[in-house]
Scaffold this motif. Structure first.
Motif, short mmCIF file in Angstrom:
data_model
loop_
_atom_site.label_atom_id
_atom_site.label_comp_id
_atom_site.label_asym_id
_atom_site.label_seq_id
_atom_site.Cartn_x
_atom_site.Cartn_y
_atom_site.Cartn_z
N UNK A 9 0.85 -1.19 0.00
CA UNK A 9 0.00 0.00 0.00
C UNK A 9 0.89 1.24 0.00
N UNK A 10 0.66 2.16 -0.93
CA UNK A 10 1.41 3.41 -0.98
C UNK A 10 0.62 4.50 -0.25
N UNK A 11 1.25 5.62 0.03
CA UNK A 11 0.55 6.75 0.66
C UNK A 11 -0.61 7.20 -0.23
N UNK A 16 -6.42 7.64 -0.93
CA UNK A 16 -7.57 7.32 -1.78
C UNK A 16 -8.60 6.50 -0.99
N UNK A 17 -8.15 5.44 -0.34
CA UNK A 17 -9.05 4.57 0.43
C UNK A 17 -9.78 5.36 1.52
N UNK A 18 -9.08 6.30 2.14
CA UNK A 18 -9.69 7.09 3.23
C UNK A 18 -10.78 8.04 2.73
N UNK A 19 -10.95 8.15 1.44
CA UNK A 19 -12.01 8.99 0.88
C UNK A 19 -13.19 8.15 0.37
N UNK A 31 -14.58 4.32 4.64
CA UNK A 31 -13.23 4.43 5.19
C UNK A 31 -12.88 5.88 5.53
N UNK A 32 -13.86 6.79 5.50
CA UNK A 32 -13.59 8.21 5.66
C UNK A 32 -13.01 8.57 7.02
N UNK A 33 -13.20 7.74 8.03
CA UNK A 33 -12.64 8.04 9.34
C UNK A 33 -11.28 7.41 9.58
N UNK A 34 -10.79 6.66 8.61
CA UNK A 34 -9.51 5.95 8.79
C UNK A 34 -8.33 6.92 8.70
N UNK A 35 -7.30 6.60 9.44
CA UNK A 35 -6.05 7.37 9.42
C UNK A 35 -5.12 6.75 8.39
N UNK A 40 -1.02 2.53 6.53
CA UNK A 40 0.34 2.32 6.02
C UNK A 40 1.24 1.57 7.00
N UNK A 41 0.85 1.51 8.27
CA UNK A 41 1.66 0.81 9.27
C UNK A 41 1.65 -0.69 8.94
#
Length: 156
Positions: A9-11, A16-19, A31-35, A40-41
């Motif tokens: 997974x890239x930044x 993108x996923x967080x949107x 996934x809008x609330x994900x950090x 990436x961890x």
């Protein structure tokens, strides 16, 4: 859409996923609330599902596949994932999950895979049952009271 592959997974992927926002009733998967940094961890176990260079989904391995309220153990590797909202309902699920299982098998050699799926999500339940998963239990999440199904597939 060309063959699917699992990749780190890239930044850009994480942002993108967080949107991603899904139409109801699938909005519980937003996934809008994900950090992005959490995604990436490496300990979070997230990987990109790509078609060529295009991000079409993600797969996760480990803790992310667990939902509060079930007594999980280490007899199976928990896996979860999602498709880009605009791609759901188009028949990509079986291929995306199968590619994810192949990657999980190669990377972790688990004795079994386990998935936890929202009970209302008939599409996802059809996909995983079609890939050999069997229901082993049902519970209500201690997080929001939503019902979930737990399914397991032993590995040969």
């Amino acid at each position: 859409m060309s063959g699917l592959a699992i990749a780190p997974l890239s930044r850009e992927h994480a942002l993108d996923i967080c949107a991603w926002r899904y139409d109801p009733p699938y909005s519980s998967y937003d996934m809008t609330g994900a950090d992005p940094d959490w995604l990436l961890d490496p300990a979070s176990g997230f990987h990109a599902v790509l078609s060529g260079d295009e991000l079409v989904g993600f797969r996760s391995y480990g803790e992310d596949g667990r939902v509060p309220g079930w007594e999980y153990d280490d007899r199976a590797l928990d896996t979860g994932g999602g498709l880009r909202p605009s791609l759901t309902g188009r028949g990509l699920g079986p291929v995306a999950v199968a590619v994810g299982l192949a990657h999980g098998r190669a990377a972790f050699a688990p004795p079994a895979f386990r998935v936890t799926v929202a009970s209302f999500n008939a599409r996802a339940l059809r996909v995983v049952e079609g890939l050999g998963f069997s229901r082993v239990g049902r519970f209500a999440s201690t997080h929001d009271g939503q019902d979930f199904e737990v399914l397991v597939r032993p590995e040969p």
